[in-house]
Design a protein around this motif. Sequence first.
Motif, PDB file in Angstrom:
ATOM      1  N   ASP A   3       0.807  -1.222   0.000  1.00 42.32           N
ATOM      2  CA  ASP A   3       0.000   0.000   0.000  1.00 42.32           C
ATOM      3  C   ASP A   3       0.841   1.274   0.000  1.00 42.32           C
ATOM      4  O   ASP A   3       0.293   2.380   0.056  1.00 42.32           O
ATOM      5  N   GLU A   4       2.174   1.154  -0.020  1.00 45.72           N
ATOM      6  CA  GLU A   4       3.100   2.288  -0.081  1.00 45.72           C
ATOM      7  C   GLU A   4       2.857   3.280   1.056  1.00 45.72           C
ATOM      8  O   GLU A   4       2.850   4.504   0.865  1.00 45.72           O
ATOM      9  N   SER A   5       2.658   2.749   2.232  1.00 49.06           N
ATOM     10  CA  SER A   5       2.585   3.605   3.418  1.00 49.06           C
ATOM     11  C   SER A   5       3.927   4.297   3.622  1.00 49.06           C
ATOM     12  O   SER A   5       4.984   3.725   3.337  1.00 49.06           O
ATOM     13  N   ILE A   6       3.872   5.520   4.124  1.00 49.85           N
ATOM     14  CA  ILE A   6       5.079   6.320   4.330  1.00 49.85           C
ATOM     15  C   ILE A   6       5.169   6.729   5.797  1.00 49.85           C
ATOM     16  O   ILE A   6       4.167   7.139   6.400  1.00 49.85           O
ATOM     17  N   TYR A   7       6.375   6.632   6.324  1.00 54.02           N
ATOM     18  CA  TYR A   7       6.635   7.021   7.709  1.00 54.02           C
ATOM     19  C   TYR A   7       7.833   7.969   7.717  1.00 54.02           C
ATOM     20  O   TYR A   7       8.895   7.622   7.187  1.00 54.02           O
ATOM     21  N   TYR A   8       7.635   9.126   8.304  1.00 52.46           N
ATOM     22  CA  TYR A   8       8.673  10.151   8.318  1.00 52.46           C
ATOM     23  C   TYR A   8       9.329  10.236   9.688  1.00 52.46           C
ATOM     24  O   TYR A   8       8.647  10.216  10.725  1.00 52.46           O
ATOM     25  N   GLY A   9      10.633  10.380   9.688  1.00 52.87           N
ATOM     26  CA  GLY A   9      11.321  10.763  10.891  1.00 52.87           C
ATOM     27  C   GLY A   9      11.147  12.250  11.130  1.00 52.87           C
ATOM     28  O   GLY A   9      10.773  13.009  10.229  1.00 52.87           O
ATOM     29  N   ASP A  10      11.426  12.675  12.340  1.00 52.95           N
ATOM     30  CA  ASP A  10      11.200  14.075  12.702  1.00 52.95           C
ATOM     31  C   ASP A  10      11.966  15.035  11.791  1.00 52.95           C
ATOM     32  O   ASP A  10      11.479  16.134  11.483  1.00 52.95           O
TER      33      ASP A  10
END
Length: 125
Positions: free
Chosen positions: A55-62
């Motif tokens: 699903d190409e979920s994206i998680y960003y670091g701060d």
Amino acid sequence: QVQLVESGGGLVQPGGSLRLACATSGFNFDWYGIGWFRQVPGKEREGVVCISSGDESIYYGDSAVGRFTISRDNAKSTVYLQMDSLKPEDTAVYYCAADLAENWCGLGPEVYDYWGQGTQVTVSS
């Protein structure tokens, strides 16, 4: 033979932009989440942002929120990292890595199976 090859690093002025690419081969790219990490001498490797398979979920670091954008091209087995509004503190070696997982990716380096050799990003006037 598994390969991840980063490109696009270089010297840029503060406020500028760079686009990094992570070209992969030797494994089923569609099954893998891809993360971008960075490291400066004497510090731990830091997770910047990742994009999952499926699903190409994206998680960003701060450090990446609001400035960096990740995308993947499954047809080319490549992931891109668009970095805008760069700051001197973004100076580091940037690495991409691959993790066999579906619909999830993490920002901890310990979960990743394969790594590239890195590309240097220097933000300086």
